[in-house]
Design a protein around this motif. Sequence first.
Motif, short mmCIF file in Angstrom:
data_model
loop_
_atom_site.label_atom_id
_atom_site.label_comp_id
_atom_site.label_asym_id
_atom_site.label_seq_id
_atom_site.Cartn_x
_atom_site.Cartn_y
_atom_site.Cartn_z
N THR A 76 -6.39 26.10 -5.43
CA THR A 76 -5.52 26.97 -6.20
C THR A 76 -6.27 28.20 -6.67
N LEU A 77 -5.49 29.24 -6.93
CA LEU A 77 -6.00 30.51 -7.46
C LEU A 77 -4.91 31.04 -8.38
N ALA A 78 -5.27 31.36 -9.61
CA ALA A 78 -4.24 31.79 -10.56
C ALA A 78 -4.81 32.82 -11.52
N THR A 79 -4.02 33.87 -11.76
CA THR A 79 -4.35 34.86 -12.78
C THR A 79 -3.22 34.87 -13.80
N ALA A 80 -3.55 34.83 -15.08
CA ALA A 80 -2.53 34.87 -16.13
C ALA A 80 -1.70 36.14 -15.95
N ARG A 84 -2.90 40.52 -14.71
CA ARG A 84 -2.74 40.85 -13.28
C ARG A 84 -3.17 42.28 -12.94
N ARG A 85 -3.47 42.50 -11.67
CA ARG A 85 -3.82 43.80 -11.07
C ARG A 85 -5.00 44.46 -11.76
N GLN A 86 -5.96 43.62 -12.21
CA GLN A 86 -7.18 44.17 -12.79
C GLN A 86 -8.40 43.67 -12.03
N GLY A 87 -8.15 43.09 -10.86
CA GLY A 87 -9.25 42.69 -10.01
C GLY A 87 -9.81 41.29 -10.26
N ALA A 88 -9.14 40.50 -11.11
CA ALA A 88 -9.67 39.16 -11.42
C ALA A 88 -9.72 38.27 -10.18
N ALA A 89 -8.60 38.21 -9.45
CA ALA A 89 -8.56 37.33 -8.28
C ALA A 89 -9.52 37.81 -7.20
N ARG A 90 -9.55 39.12 -6.99
CA ARG A 90 -10.49 39.66 -5.99
C ARG A 90 -11.94 39.31 -6.36
N GLY A 91 -12.26 39.46 -7.66
CA GLY A 91 -13.62 39.14 -8.11
C GLY A 91 -13.96 37.67 -7.92
N ASP A 115 6.91 33.63 1.05
CA ASP A 115 7.50 34.69 0.20
C ASP A 115 6.53 35.15 -0.90
N ASN A 116 5.29 34.67 -0.88
CA ASN A 116 4.33 35.05 -1.92
C ASN A 116 3.59 36.34 -1.48
N ILE A 117 4.26 37.46 -1.75
CA ILE A 117 3.78 38.75 -1.25
C ILE A 117 2.45 39.14 -1.90
N SER A 118 2.31 38.88 -3.22
CA SER A 118 1.08 39.31 -3.92
C SER A 118 -0.13 38.56 -3.38
N ALA A 119 0.00 37.23 -3.22
CA ALA A 119 -1.15 36.47 -2.73
C ALA A 119 -1.46 36.84 -1.27
N GLY A 121 -0.94 39.67 0.17
CA GLY A 121 -1.58 40.99 0.14
C GLY A 121 -3.03 40.90 -0.27
N LEU A 122 -3.28 40.06 -1.25
CA LEU A 122 -4.65 39.86 -1.73
C LEU A 122 -5.54 39.31 -0.61
N TYR A 123 -5.09 38.23 0.03
CA TYR A 123 -5.93 37.61 1.07
C TYR A 123 -6.16 38.56 2.25
C1 COA Z 1 -1.95 36.24 -6.41
C2 COA Z 1 -2.70 36.44 -7.74
C3 COA Z 1 -3.74 35.33 -7.90
C4 COA Z 1 -3.39 37.82 -7.73
O1 COA Z 1 -4.13 37.93 -8.93
P1 COA Z 1 -4.66 39.33 -9.54
O2 COA Z 1 -5.82 39.01 -10.42
O3 COA Z 1 -3.53 40.07 -10.12
O4 COA Z 1 -5.14 40.09 -8.21
P2 COA Z 1 -6.16 41.34 -8.14
O5 COA Z 1 -5.95 42.23 -9.33
O6 COA Z 1 -7.53 40.86 -7.89
O7 COA Z 1 -5.56 42.07 -6.84
C5 COA Z 1 -6.37 42.31 -5.71
C6 COA Z 1 -5.50 42.83 -4.58
O8 COA Z 1 -4.50 41.86 -4.20
C7 COA Z 1 -3.30 42.53 -3.78
N1 COA Z 1 -2.21 42.24 -4.74
C8 COA Z 1 -2.33 41.60 -5.93
N2 COA Z 1 -1.12 41.52 -6.54
C9 COA Z 1 -0.24 42.12 -5.70
C10 COA Z 1 1.17 42.36 -5.77
N3 COA Z 1 1.91 41.94 -6.82
N4 COA Z 1 1.76 43.00 -4.72
C11 COA Z 1 1.04 43.41 -3.66
N5 COA Z 1 -0.33 43.22 -3.55
C12 COA Z 1 -0.93 42.58 -4.55
C13 COA Z 1 -3.63 44.03 -3.81
O9 COA Z 1 -4.20 44.36 -2.56
C14 COA Z 1 -4.69 44.06 -4.92
O10 COA Z 1 -5.51 45.19 -4.87
P3 COA Z 1 -5.10 46.53 -5.69
O11 COA Z 1 -4.70 46.11 -7.07
O12 COA Z 1 -6.35 47.34 -5.64
O13 COA Z 1 -3.95 47.11 -4.93
C15 COA Z 1 -1.70 36.41 -8.95
O14 COA Z 1 -0.64 37.31 -8.67
C16 COA Z 1 -1.14 35.04 -9.26
O15 COA Z 1 -1.71 34.28 -10.05
N6 COA Z 1 0.03 34.69 -8.64
C17 COA Z 1 0.69 33.41 -8.89
C18 COA Z 1 -0.10 32.26 -8.33
C19 COA Z 1 -0.40 32.43 -6.85
O16 COA Z 1 0.45 32.87 -6.08
N7 COA Z 1 -1.63 32.04 -6.43
C20 COA Z 1 -2.08 32.10 -5.07
C21 COA Z 1 -1.52 30.95 -4.30
S1 COA Z 1 -2.57 30.50 -2.95
#
Ligand code: COA
Length: 158
Positions: A76-80, A84-91, A115-119, A121-123
Motif C-alpha cells: 500500500t501507498l497512501a498520502t493524507a 497531497r501534491r507535495q511530493g510525499a508519495a514520490r519521495g 480508474d485510479n488516475i492519480s496513482a 500518473g504517479l507510477y
Molecule cells: C496516489 C497518491 C499516493 C499520491 O500521493 P501524493 O503524495 O499526492 O503524490 P505526489 O505529490 O508525490 O505526486 C507525484 C506525482 O504523481 C502524479 N499525481 C499525483 N496525484 C495526481 C493526480 N491527482 N492526478 C494526476 N497525477 C497525479 C503527478 O505526476 C505528480 O507529480 P506533480 O505533482 O509534479 O505533477 C495519493 O493520491 C493517495 O493516497 N491516493 C489514495 C490511495 C491510493 O490510490 N494509493 C495508491 C494505490 S496503489
Amino acid sequence: MRPERVPALDAELAAALAEIHAAAFAEEGARGWSAAELLGLCARPSARLWVSRDAEGEPCAFLLCDLVLDEAEILTLATAPEARRQGAARGLLTLGGADLRAEGAQLLRLEVATDNISASGLYQSLGFQEIARRKAYFQRPDGRIDARIFLLDLQGFA
Ligand SMILES: CC(C)(COP(=O)(O)OP(=O)(O)OC[C@H]1O[C@@H](n2cnc3c(N)ncnc32)[C@H](O)[C@@H]1OP(=O)(O)O)[C@@H](O)C(=O)NCCC(=O)NCCS
C-alpha cells in the motif's frame, strides 16, 4: 516532506498510519486498514515500511512493501488528503526503491485499480511500466474493478 525508513512499527505510529490509510482510501471506495492489521503486516520479516512527515513532524504518508528474494511488491501507498501534491508519495517511492535495490531487489511491482488516475500518473512518472491487467481484482461498493499491474526495473533506479 521528510521520508524515512521505519524499521519497527509501534502502536502510536500504527494508529496514525491507520488514520491516513482510512482517509486516503475512503475516496477510492476501499476499506482502510486498522492499526492492528498494520502492526500484523509490519511484523512479518518480509515487510518494509517508509513514512513521510510534514513540517511539524507529523506522519502524512507511508509506503508499505514486501521483499522476497529479489522481488519487491507495494502492498500500500497512501498520502493524507491534506498533504497531497507535495511530493510525499514520490519521495517515499524514490527512497523505498533505492533501499529495496540496496537490499537486492531487482523488480518492484504493484496492482492499481484502472480508474485510479492519480496513482497511475504517479507510477508512470517514475518509470513504472504496465505489464498486464487483472480482471475484477478490486472490490468496490458498486462491484468489482480491473487492476493494472505495474512493474519497475530497479536496476538503474536512483
Ligand atoms: C496516489 C497518491 C499516493 C499520491 O500521493 P501524493 O503524495 O499526492 O503524490 P505526489 O505529490 O508525490 O505526486 C507525484 C506525482 O504523481 C502524479 N499525481 C499525483 N496525484 C495526481 C493526480 N491527482 N492526478 C494526476 N497525477 C497525479 C503527478 O505526476 C505528480 O507529480 P506533480 O505533482 O509534479 O505533477 C495519493 O493520491 C493517495 O493516497 N491516493 C489514495 C490511495 C491510493 O490510490 N494509493 C495508491 C494505490 S496503489
